[in-house]
Write an enzyme that holds these catalytic residues in place. Structure first.
Site, PDB file in Angstrom:
ATOM      1  N   ASP A   1      -3.395   4.517   2.551  1.00  0.00           N
ATOM      2  CA  ASP A   1      -3.610   4.939   4.542  1.00  0.00           C
ATOM      3  C   ASP A   1      -3.352   6.295   4.391  1.00  0.00           C
ATOM      4  O   ASP A   1      -2.477   6.621   4.302  1.00  0.00           O
ATOM      5  CB  ASP A   1      -2.852   4.377   5.633  1.00  0.00           C
ATOM      6  CG  ASP A   1      -3.270   2.789   5.022  1.00  0.00           C
ATOM      7  OD1 ASP A   1      -4.409   2.933   4.622  1.00  0.00           O
ATOM      8  OD2 ASP A   1      -3.199   1.728   6.541  1.00  0.00           O
TER       9      ASP A   1
ATOM     10  N   ASP B   1       1.054  -0.632   0.382  1.00  0.00           N
ATOM     11  CA  ASP B   1      -0.248  -0.145  -0.175  1.00  0.00           C
ATOM     12  C   ASP B   1       1.111   1.140   0.117  1.00  0.00           C
ATOM     13  O   ASP B   1       2.163   1.449   0.336  1.00  0.00           O
ATOM     14  CB  ASP B   1      -1.123  -0.183   1.650  1.00  0.00           C
ATOM     15  CG  ASP B   1      -0.791  -0.075   2.592  1.00  0.00           C
ATOM     16  OD1 ASP B   1       1.037   0.357   2.522  1.00  0.00           O
ATOM     17  OD2 ASP B   1      -0.637   0.195   3.714  1.00  0.00           O
TER      18      ASP B   1
ATOM     19  N   ASP C   1       1.463   4.455   2.036  1.00  0.00           N
ATOM     20  CA  ASP C   1       1.336   5.600   3.608  1.00  0.00           C
ATOM     21  C   ASP C   1       1.539   7.226   3.664  1.00  0.00           C
ATOM     22  O   ASP C   1       3.150   7.051   3.309  1.00  0.00           O
ATOM     23  CB  ASP C   1       1.572   4.543   4.652  1.00  0.00           C
ATOM     24  CG  ASP C   1       1.374   3.758   4.936  1.00  0.00           C
ATOM     25  OD1 ASP C   1       0.465   2.844   4.968  1.00  0.00           O
ATOM     26  OD2 ASP C   1       2.233   2.624   4.579  1.00  0.00           O
TER      27      ASP C   1
HETATM   28  N1  DCT Z   1       2.871  -0.362  12.115  1.00  0.00           N
HETATM   29  C1  DCT Z   1       2.920  -0.655  13.095  1.00  0.00           C
HETATM   30  N2  DCT Z   1       2.322  -1.894  13.743  1.00  0.00           N
HETATM   31  C2  DCT Z   1       1.246  -2.522  13.193  1.00  0.00           C
HETATM   32  C3  DCT Z   1       0.923  -2.124  11.794  1.00  0.00           C
HETATM   33  C4  DCT Z   1       1.781  -1.053  11.162  1.00  0.00           C
HETATM   34  O1  DCT Z   1       3.593  -0.492  13.958  1.00  0.00           O
HETATM   35  N3  DCT Z   1       0.585  -3.265  13.357  1.00  0.00           N
HETATM   36  C5  DCT Z   1       3.565   0.925  11.421  1.00  0.00           C
HETATM   37  C6  DCT Z   1       4.651   0.312  10.244  1.00  0.00           C
HETATM   38  C7  DCT Z   1       4.719   0.103   9.416  1.00  0.00           C
HETATM   39  C8  DCT Z   1       3.737   1.432   8.805  1.00  0.00           C
HETATM   40  O2  DCT Z   1       2.792   1.540  10.028  1.00  0.00           O
HETATM   41  C9  DCT Z   1       3.207   1.026   8.382  1.00  0.00           C
HETATM   42  O3  DCT Z   1       2.212  -0.059   7.812  1.00  0.00           O
HETATM   43  P1  DCT Z   1       2.405  -1.628   6.648  1.00  0.00           P
HETATM   44  O4  DCT Z   1       2.012  -0.091   5.577  1.00  0.00           O
HETATM   45  O5  DCT Z   1       1.648  -2.370   7.143  1.00  0.00           O
HETATM   46  O6  DCT Z   1       3.742  -1.809   6.180  1.00  0.00           O
HETATM   47  P2  DCT Z   1       4.686  -1.320   5.344  1.00  0.00           P
HETATM   48  O7  DCT Z   1       6.709  -1.245   6.257  1.00  0.00           O
HETATM   49  O8  DCT Z   1       4.137  -0.032   4.868  1.00  0.00           O
HETATM   50  O9  DCT Z   1       5.060  -1.963   4.386  1.00  0.00           O
HETATM   51  P3  DCT Z   1       4.500  -2.497   2.859  1.00  0.00           P
HETATM   52  O10 DCT Z   1       5.682  -1.714   1.953  1.00  0.00           O
HETATM   53  O11 DCT Z   1       3.411  -3.971   2.644  1.00  0.00           O
HETATM   54  O12 DCT Z   1       3.352  -1.798   2.887  1.00  0.00           O
HETATM   55 MG    MG Z   2       2.924   0.377   3.309  1.00  0.00          MG
END
Ligand code: DCT
Ligand code: MG
Length: 398
Positions: free
Chosen positions: A322, A232, A234
């Site tokens: 997000d 995604d 963010d």
């Molecule tokens: N986060 C966290 N704990 C969680 C969910 C999220 O600390 N349970 C934080 C860390 C990363 C950030 O929010 C964004 O989450 P994701 O989009 O799920 O992770 P990402 O590292 O951006 O992975 P991706 O590249 O797959 O989107």
């Molecule tokens: Mg992400």
């Protein structure tokens, strides 16, 4: 071969301890034995963990077992495999033999067994069995639907539903998120590229500036850590005049909807209040910011790319986005909490509680001994409050 040796070294000949960040002198108990010794700290937030590392085969194997544990809602086991994988990601060289791992932290009995098997046979029996298991495949496919968690997926699996198509045929009543997740299943499981993330960023910026000039938009999550793809995109939004950001999200969402950029959105309001929160609350990975979970409709015209769908090709794709809004005074905490990786965040909170008697969240840092909140205007200051060396985002890929 290098031996990483961290057991306490008493009498013996002095040796140089080579660490990526420090040079120290230790003592070898075995005179004549040449040691290049690396001391590896045990919390992932004390280490530099780059995106590209030297032990992919081993970390891939451990990640599958972690994922399987998480899908089976065995969080503790999942974390143990994640910690072991993160340790290997931080090593300066490829591990060629199990003897090189002597004395290293974070490697439990189970993880070590898997590592040894992969080093000796090229594969781990347990990992092979897992990836071929019907349950693992079905749980992955079902939780790959936006809006579906492990609990729901497990219930469906037990009813004989193994794939999104099975679910479609089942006649189950789905919520709005799950319906969108099913509708855009293939596209949402296609990695989002950095250039798509940048294109989405430009749209978000136009939307935010249209409703609140002067607001600041930051790309967070995996892309901030240097990843070239993600599941995604963010974004963290704030405004230097604290208070101006209140109620921002519904306005941004209306603008995006009016322009036809949103396929799905669900907005939750900000429910964080320091006075009510109380410092006694356990460190939680959930925050209470104003937040929008959405699916964007991103044109692929610029890339001349067409997306193949059941109803023929089209020139846009669905992307999970997000959006998070933070008050300016909480911005450094939100930035640190939302940059990840998930394990790095977990380790920061664990370090804070167990080593510093502090509570860290994406909103604040509370010192339990001095019973006060520690303010910060940058991520660097938060690391300093925590007594940690500053780790830049590109080295938080634990
Ligand atoms: N986060 C966290 N704990 C969680 C969910 C999220 O600390 N349970 C934080 C860390 C990363 C950030 O929010 C964004 O989450 P994701 O989009 O799920 O992770 P990402 O590292 O951006 O992975 P991706 O590249 O797959 O989107
Ligand atoms: Mg992400």
């Amino acid at each position: 071969d290098i031996v990483w040796y961290t057991e306490s070294m008493h009498a013996g000949i002095p040796v140089i301890i080579l660490d990526r960040h420090r040079l120290q002198v230790g003592y070898s108990q075995k005179p004549g034995l040449e040691l290049a010794v690396v001391s590896v700290p045990s919390y992932a937030c004390q280490r530099h963990t780059p995106l590209l590392h030297h032990n992919i085969t081993l970390t891939d194997a451990l990640s599958i077992l972690a994922e399987n544990a998480e899908l089976g809602e065995n969080e503790g086991r999942g974390v143990a495999f994640r910690r072991a994988a993160a340790l290997l990601k931080s090593l300066p060289q490829e591990v060629r033999g199990a003897e090189q791992l002597r004395g290293l932290p974070c490697l439990g009995e189970h993880s070590l067994r898997v590592i040894k098997e992969v080093l000796e046979d090229g594969v781990s029996h347990e990992v092979e069995t897992t990836t071929h298991s019907e349950q693992f495949k079905a749980m992955k496919a079902l939780t790959g639907i936006f809006g579906v968690g492990a609990k729901t997926a497990d219930r469906w699996f037990k009813e004989g539903i193994h794939t999104p198509s099975d679910l479609q045929r089942s006649g189950h009543t789905l919520n709005r998120a799950q319906r969108a997740g099913l509708q855009y299943y293939d596209e949402l499981n296609l990695p989002v590229t950095k250039s798509e993330a940048v294109a989405i960023g430009q749209i978000v910026e136009r939307a935010v500036h249209a409703v609140l000039p002067g607001a600041e938009i930051t790309l967070i999550g995996g892309f901030r850590r240097g990843k070239q793809t993600g599941h995604d995109v963010d974004f963290l939004i704030t405004h230097p005049d604290e208070g101006r950001e209140e109620g921002l999200m519904p306005k941004v969402v209306s603008w995006l909807e009016a322009q036809g950029f949103l396929l799905y959105q669900k907005t939750t309001g900000n429910s964080y209040l320091e006075s009510k929160e109380g410092p006694a609350r356990p460190a939680s990975n959930m925050d209470r910011f104003e937040r929008c979970f959405s699916i964007f409709r991103l044109s692929t015209d610029n890339e001349g790319r067409e997306i193949q769908t059941g109803n023929g090709p089209r020139s846009w794709r669905a992307v999970r986005v997000d959006l998070v809004v933070s008050p300016y005074s909480q911005f450094p905490f939100a930035l640190l909490g939302w940059t990840g990786s998930k394990l790095f965040e977990r380790e920061l909170r664990r370090w804070a509680v167990h080593e510093k008697a502090m509570t860290l969240s994406s909103h604040a840092l509370y010192d339990r001994k001095r019973t006060l909140y520690l303010r910060a205007s940058s991520e660097e200051e938060i690391f300093a409050h925590l007594g940690l060396e500053y780790i830049p985002p590109c080295d938080r890929n634990a």
